[in-house]
Design an enzyme around this catalytic site. Sequence first.
Site, mmCIF file in Angstrom:
data_model
loop_
_atom_site.group_PDB
_atom_site.id
_atom_site.type_symbol
_atom_site.label_atom_id
_atom_site.label_comp_id
_atom_site.label_asym_id
_atom_site.label_seq_id
_atom_site.Cartn_x
_atom_site.Cartn_y
_atom_site.Cartn_z
ATOM 1 N N ARG A 207 -8.938 19.943 18.663
ATOM 2 C CA ARG A 207 -9.566 20.068 19.996
ATOM 3 C C ARG A 207 -9.758 21.527 20.399
ATOM 4 N NH1 ARG A 207 -11.272 15.293 18.930
ATOM 5 N NH2 ARG A 207 -9.603 13.779 18.737
ATOM 6 N N ASN B 132 0.536 17.094 16.369
ATOM 7 C CA ASN B 132 0.452 16.314 15.133
ATOM 8 C C ASN B 132 0.994 17.254 14.055
ATOM 9 O OD1 ASN B 132 -0.770 14.069 16.425
ATOM 10 N ND2 ASN B 132 -2.694 15.199 16.447
ATOM 11 N N GLU C 4 0.060 7.530 18.029
ATOM 12 C CA GLU C 4 -1.129 7.759 17.206
ATOM 13 C C GLU C 4 -0.759 8.033 15.751
ATOM 14 O OE1 GLU C 4 -3.240 10.857 19.389
ATOM 15 O OE2 GLU C 4 -4.243 9.311 20.565
ATOM 16 N N ASP D 141 -5.598 9.896 29.200
ATOM 17 C CA ASP D 141 -5.687 11.026 28.279
ATOM 18 C C ASP D 141 -6.589 12.146 28.789
ATOM 19 O OD1 ASP D 141 -5.446 12.611 26.116
ATOM 20 O OD2 ASP D 141 -6.435 11.291 24.687
ATOM 21 N N GLU E 240 2.070 18.231 31.349
ATOM 22 C CA GLU E 240 1.171 18.688 30.284
ATOM 23 C C GLU E 240 -0.269 18.570 30.771
ATOM 24 O OE1 GLU E 240 1.878 17.271 26.183
ATOM 25 O OE2 GLU E 240 -0.284 17.092 25.927
ATOM 26 N N GLU F 167 -11.515 19.283 25.881
ATOM 27 C CA GLU F 167 -11.836 18.172 24.986
ATOM 28 C C GLU F 167 -12.778 17.164 25.643
ATOM 29 O OE1 GLU F 167 -8.374 16.021 23.664
ATOM 30 O OE2 GLU F 167 -9.555 14.598 22.494
ATOM 31 N N HIS G 294 -13.151 7.553 29.482
ATOM 32 C CA HIS G 294 -13.039 7.262 28.052
ATOM 33 C C HIS G 294 -14.307 6.625 27.479
ATOM 34 C CE1 HIS G 294 -11.015 6.511 24.262
ATOM 35 N NE2 HIS G 294 -9.921 7.088 24.727
ATOM 36 N N TRP H 28 -9.155 2.207 21.582
ATOM 37 C CA TRP H 28 -9.895 3.416 21.217
ATOM 38 C C TRP H 28 -11.372 3.260 21.590
ATOM 39 C CZ3 TRP H 28 -7.621 4.888 15.695
ATOM 40 C CH2 TRP H 28 -6.393 5.543 15.901
HETATM 41 C C1 BDP Z 1 -5.774 13.277 22.480
HETATM 42 C C2 BDP Z 1 -6.466 14.065 21.418
HETATM 43 C C3 BDP Z 1 -5.713 14.113 20.125
HETATM 44 C C4 BDP Z 1 -4.271 14.528 20.385
HETATM 45 C C5 BDP Z 1 -3.659 13.578 21.386
HETATM 46 C C6 BDP Z 1 -2.265 14.001 21.811
HETATM 47 O O1 BDP Z 1 -7.741 13.504 21.204
HETATM 48 O O2 BDP Z 1 -6.357 15.004 19.273
HETATM 49 O O3 BDP Z 1 -3.530 14.541 19.200
HETATM 50 O O4 BDP Z 1 -4.417 13.564 22.566
HETATM 51 O O5 BDP Z 1 -2.150 14.515 22.914
HETATM 52 O O6 BDP Z 1 -6.326 13.685 23.686
HETATM 53 O O7 BDP Z 1 -1.303 13.825 21.083
#
Ligand code: BDP
Length: 716
Positions: free
Chosen positions: A183, A225, A306, A380, A402, A408, A537, A559
């Site tokens: 992102r 990640n 995820e 998100d 956060e 993004e 979304h 998703w």
């Molecule tokens: C989402 C993003 C993804 C992130 C995830 C996160 O698309 O790339 O890994 O959040 O916050 O918004 O873990």
Amino acid sequence: MKKICSLLLIIAVSFQLKAETGYDLWLRYQPLQNQTVLTTYRQQISGITLGGNAETMKIIGEELQHGLSAMLQKKITVTNKSSSTASLIAATGISPLLAGTEVKKLLAQTGEEGFIILSQNINGQKRIIISGNTDKAVLYGAFHFLRLIQTEQAIHNLQVVSVPKVKLRMLNHWDNMNRTVERGYAGFSLWNWHTLPGYIDPRYIDYARANASIGINGTVLTNVNANATILTKNYLEKVKALADAFRPYGIKVYLTARFSAPIEIGGLKTADPLDEKVRQWWKDKVKEIYQYVPDFGGFVVKANSEGQPGPQDYKRSHTDGANMLAEAVAPFNGIIMWRAFVYSAEKNVDRHKQAYDEFVPLDGSFNKNVMVQVKNGAIDFMPREPFHPLFGAMPKTPLMMEFQVTQEYLGQATNLVYLGPLFKECLEADTYTNGKGSTVAKVLDGSFNKAQTLTGITGVANIGNDINWCGHPFAQANWYAMGRLAWDHSLSAERIAEEWLRMTYSNHPAFLQTASKLMMESRETYVQYSNPIGLHHIMGTGHHYGPAPWVSNLNRPDWNPVYYHKADSIGIGFNRTATGSNALEQYHPEARKIWENMNTCEEKNLLWFHHVPWTFKMKSGRNLWDELCFNYYTGAEKVKTMQQAWAGLEPYVDKQRHDQVRMLLNVQYDEAIWWRNACLLYFQTFSKKPIPANYPQPDKTLEYYKSLRFPLAPGN
Ligand code: BDP
């Protein structure tokens, strides 16, 4: 005649404007243009006396000397001599330089990081004192003083006492070790792992300076990640090099911990948090990290989210996982920021509800040095999102905010969107959990729990190795706003925008008036042409670039955009009331009042909480479908207004930076039309109503928009 004169003046000013790349951010220290202000400052500021020569003190001296000399166009000297008659004294509270002043008394209120800036009469001479209890605090004070000069504020009678409202003010870099940035829309990662630890890119220092200038005191170097390799010896040496470079600027380094690291780099068969060998492995690993980085901050962990590994892989809880790591870092005063961004494909429960369902029962079970890190909203980082119901719902657990600074879902690097208003909207939202006025900000800063020692706000960074750091020139303002609000969440978004504009472009009142309006309206405009009335979304798959509300074929139901907008022949929107998913019940009854009834729900979140008939009458008198059209068309048109406003600012901005924003606004306009047409053509297949004839009709078909592909879009 007067008009011609001022025109000539503007022309003269713009001729002088040197091309700038944006590299200097808000620390440009340009010669001040306002002659009256300049003359006053030149009289008021002669030189600097520094109380000490530790590394941070030296930095303070250099920054003040460089900044003031450049802005005042006069040589500013720096000395350590107490006999000096320099007008500015920068020293920590214990310095003999400050003996006999009222500094000591005031410093009792400022803790470790707060600072004071005082105008004082010492031995019959006017002096300005910048002080704090630590060198780091004085550094913050020095940057604040420079900001006063940069923004042309009066300094003849300063009585500033400034203490940060939360302790941890951080950036989360979603930087991969191969330097791609998840992102990220501003090039590659700043961290050049290949040339570290031997080569310390001067840019690391400028990064630290910029952060210190807005009070940021922590940086998580790696993506949530996570990659376990960062915890290997080779890389820890590199991490140490960055930590050493950042330390004098008061910035601690943190890493993300991959939960399965004991298997991947430790050779163990399991990562079960209750397994003794696993626990010992983490303890040993942490001990090793602290040998390299004695003030290492701790870990951020994305677990069982995820596809990331986590304690639930071993039928253990988030608490088991977090506390195992917390135990390992505790002897070194480290902390764990355990993310609450969890949702599961197996559960047939509104994604909105899942984090709350999982985490509220765990309240009170975490070790003292664990924070739960919660995104501002439950889905998100959407362009507009109600505050996360976890805020206020875990009174026995310190929650870390956060935010997402990288855009993004808010136009990436092509749209001018100032996020100050988005951050503020969330911080000021009332959770009602401790009575009226229990804002999210107060939940974060520990107002309701005096025993709470950990408080924090973090932002997912928008920084890369683009020459101007953030891609879009105005994206710098979002980094700036994030830091300023983490220091003081009571600052207004307008004030922050104005500060940033003054420092980044110009103090000229005509410039500020137009540019600040442009910034302040930009987020609402973006919402209007992309996700109006509570839609969310509905972006493109994977890269999240542009609209794709039609997508329905992804592996997980949640998703898919269709999961969120639920358009059908009757209406559109997600019913989250008692007759639907009842996510609303996760909010305090007083808080949910503004949303729970379709007829009285605040319209900006209407489709977030309700499935609303196309014929529903909105406050404007229009039906929902017409209101949707109105928003998409009005929003897109507003980008034209932004273009015009920016065009009018040409005299105040150097050509290079002006051109860049101008061209990006053209791109933004095209993207706004794209959002508008694609969404309306698609939703029209359900509403079966015409786009009102007074609007220019889309010149492309829905099939055309559906056919667009962006396999190489950035950040994915
Ligand atoms: C989402 C993003 C993804 C992130 C995830 C996160 O698309 O790339 O890994 O959040 O916050 O918004 O873990």
